[in-house]
Design a protein around this motif. Structure first.
Motif, PDB file in Angstrom:
ATOM      1  N   UNK A  96     -29.704  65.462 -85.745  1.00 45.24           N
ATOM      2  CA  UNK A  96     -30.573  66.551 -85.259  1.00 45.24           C
ATOM      3  C   UNK A  96     -31.736  65.985 -84.432  1.00 45.24           C
ATOM      4  N   UNK A  97     -32.297  64.877 -84.880  1.00 38.45           N
ATOM      5  CA  UNK A  97     -33.398  64.266 -84.140  1.00 38.45           C
ATOM      6  C   UNK A  97     -32.912  63.782 -82.764  1.00 38.45           C
ATOM      7  N   UNK A  98     -31.737  63.155 -82.757  1.00 38.72           N
ATOM      8  CA  UNK A  98     -31.167  62.683 -81.492  1.00 38.72           C
ATOM      9  C   UNK A  98     -30.830  63.856 -80.560  1.00 38.72           C
ATOM     10  N   UNK A  99     -30.320  64.944 -81.140  1.00 44.80           N
ATOM     11  CA  UNK A  99     -30.004  66.132 -80.336  1.00 44.80           C
ATOM     12  C   UNK A  99     -31.274  66.700 -79.710  1.00 44.80           C
ATOM     13  N   UNK A 100     -32.377  66.691 -80.475  1.00 45.95           N
ATOM     14  CA  UNK A 100     -33.649  67.178 -79.944  1.00 45.95           C
ATOM     15  C   UNK A 100     -34.121  66.280 -78.794  1.00 45.95           C
ATOM     16  N   UNK A 101     -34.064  64.980 -78.996  1.00 47.01           N
ATOM     17  CA  UNK A 101     -34.490  64.056 -77.941  1.00 47.01           C
ATOM     18  C   UNK A 101     -33.639  64.217 -76.684  1.00 47.01           C
ATOM     19  N   UNK A 102     -32.339  64.346 -76.886  1.00 46.44           N
ATOM     20  CA  UNK A 102     -31.426  64.494 -75.753  1.00 46.44           C
ATOM     21  C   UNK A 102     -31.694  65.798 -74.999  1.00 46.44           C
ATOM     22  N   UNK A 103     -31.850  66.896 -75.738  1.00 45.49           N
ATOM     23  CA  UNK A 103     -32.086  68.176 -75.064  1.00 45.49           C
ATOM     24  C   UNK A 103     -33.455  68.194 -74.394  1.00 45.49           C
ATOM     25  N   UNK A 104     -34.438  67.545 -74.988  1.00 43.41           N
ATOM     26  CA  UNK A 104     -35.765  67.455 -74.383  1.00 43.41           C
ATOM     27  C   UNK A 104     -35.687  66.660 -73.074  1.00 43.41           C
ATOM     28  N   UNK A 105     -35.005  65.534 -73.112  1.00 40.04           N
ATOM     29  CA  UNK A 105     -34.867  64.696 -71.910  1.00 40.04           C
ATOM     30  C   UNK A 105     -34.124  65.453 -70.809  1.00 40.04           C
ATOM     31  N   UNK A 106     -33.059  66.135 -71.175  1.00 41.59           N
ATOM     32  CA  UNK A 106     -32.269  66.901 -70.187  1.00 41.59           C
ATOM     33  C   UNK A 106     -33.122  68.005 -69.565  1.00 41.59           C
ATOM     34  N   UNK A 107     -33.849  68.730 -70.397  1.00 39.81           N
ATOM     35  CA  UNK A 107     -34.696  69.824 -69.917  1.00 39.81           C
ATOM     36  C   UNK A 107     -35.768  69.302 -68.959  1.00 39.81           C
ATOM     37  N   UNK A 108     -36.419  68.217 -69.342  1.00 40.29           N
ATOM     38  CA  UNK A 108     -37.464  67.645 -68.478  1.00 40.29           C
ATOM     39  C   UNK A 108     -36.870  67.142 -67.156  1.00 40.29           C
ATOM     40  N   UNK A 109     -35.702  66.528 -67.214  1.00 40.11           N
ATOM     41  CA  UNK A 109     -35.047  66.023 -66.009  1.00 40.11           C
ATOM     42  C   UNK A 109     -34.707  67.178 -65.055  1.00 40.11           C
ATOM     43  N   UNK A 110     -34.167  68.250 -65.594  1.00 40.10           N
ATOM     44  CA  UNK A 110     -33.802  69.396 -64.757  1.00 40.10           C
ATOM     45  C   UNK A 110     -35.045  70.016 -64.103  1.00 40.10           C
ATOM     46  N   UNK A 111     -36.127  70.089 -64.842  1.00 41.50           N
ATOM     47  CA  UNK A 111     -37.358  70.647 -64.278  1.00 41.50           C
ATOM     48  C   UNK A 111     -37.915  69.743 -63.173  1.00 41.50           C
ATOM     49  N   UNK A 112     -37.770  68.423 -63.337  1.00 38.63           N
ATOM     50  CA  UNK A 112     -38.245  67.489 -62.309  1.00 38.63           C
ATOM     51  C   UNK A 112     -37.418  67.595 -61.025  1.00 38.63           C
ATOM     52  N   UNK A 113     -36.164  68.008 -61.135  1.00 39.36           N
ATOM     53  CA  UNK A 113     -35.280  68.108 -59.971  1.00 39.36           C
ATOM     54  C   UNK A 113     -35.626  69.300 -59.077  1.00 39.36           C
ATOM     55  N   UNK A 114     -36.326  70.297 -59.618  1.00 43.33           N
ATOM     56  CA  UNK A 114     -36.587  71.529 -58.871  1.00 43.33           C
ATOM     57  C   UNK A 114     -37.257  71.283 -57.521  1.00 43.33           C
ATOM     58  N   UNK A 115     -38.369  70.522 -57.451  1.00 40.90           N
ATOM     59  CA  UNK A 115     -38.989  70.326 -56.128  1.00 40.90           C
ATOM     60  C   UNK A 115     -38.059  69.644 -55.119  1.00 40.90           C
ATOM     61  N   UNK A 116     -37.240  68.704 -55.600  1.00 43.19           N
ATOM     62  CA  UNK A 116     -36.311  68.013 -54.702  1.00 43.19           C
ATOM     63  C   UNK A 116     -35.216  68.969 -54.226  1.00 43.19           C
ATOM     64  N   UNK A 117     -34.747  69.789 -55.134  1.00 45.48           N
ATOM     65  CA  UNK A 117     -33.741  70.788 -54.759  1.00 45.48           C
ATOM     66  C   UNK A 117     -34.300  71.780 -53.752  1.00 45.48           C
TER      67      UNK A 117
END
Length: 179
Positions: A96-117
């Motif tokens: 569960x802890x790893x799933x939280x870290x993974x989903x947090x990292x994915x969410x942050x990465x997707x949000x960072x891509x917005x300006x480039x997109x």
């Protein structure tokens, strides 16, 4: 026939009085008129491609936003799942802890891509707009070229034909000559 030589198709007779703007000569415009049709088709196709690109870009942006929302949902779910850690085995708690870290990292990465997109979308749109403008400009240029093949009197006056060297003698320009 050289591309700089045109066939005189029609001409006012020498000695004719004409008013400013009266057509006095016309060169064979058939080739240019056919090209004009090609340019019109090109403009229509380029505009259609532009509309399709805009729809594709909008769909891509919407899809990316949906992926962000989905990722955010997965992150929120992982946070809720983490609250159940006290009643889980050590192995499940770690998952569960790893799933939280993974989903947090994915969410942050997707949000960072917005300006480039967004920047990529603006660039693609600008390139497509330039293509549409270029296509329209080529059409206007072709229309002007077709119109230039009809010579009009620049002022009121008398039509005078220039002599040209034909074979071994001088003769007046006439219909059918390549000029």
């Amino acid at each position: 026939m050289s591309e700089f030589m045109l066939v005189l198709q029609d001409a006012v007779k020498p000695g004719t009085l004409v008013r400013k703007g009266t057509p006095v000569a016309e060169f064979d415009r058939q080739y240019m008129i056919q090209r004009l049709d090609d340019y019109r088709s090109s403009v229509i196709q380029t505009e259609a491609n532009f509309k399709k690109l805009l729809a594709d870009l909008d769909m891509s942006k919407t899809s990316h936003n949906q992926t962000i929302r989905s990722s955010e949902g997965a992150y929120e779910k992982a946070k809720l799942d983490l609250k159940t850690v006290p009643v889980l085995s050590d192995m499940d708690a770690e998952r569960r802890k790893l799933a939280l870290e993974e989903s947090d990292a994915r969410f942050k990465q997707l949000k960072k891509e917005v300006p480039y997109g967004d920047e990529g979308i603006r660039a693609d749109r600008k390139v497509a707009e330039l293509e549409v403008n270029k296509s329209r400009l080529e059409l206007r240029r072709a229309e002007a070229n077709v119109n230039r093949l009809v010579m009009k009197a620049p002022i009121d006056g008398l039509v005078v034909m220039q002599n040209i060297f034909r074979g071994s003698e001088f003769d007046q320009i006439k219909v059918g000559d390549q000029l």
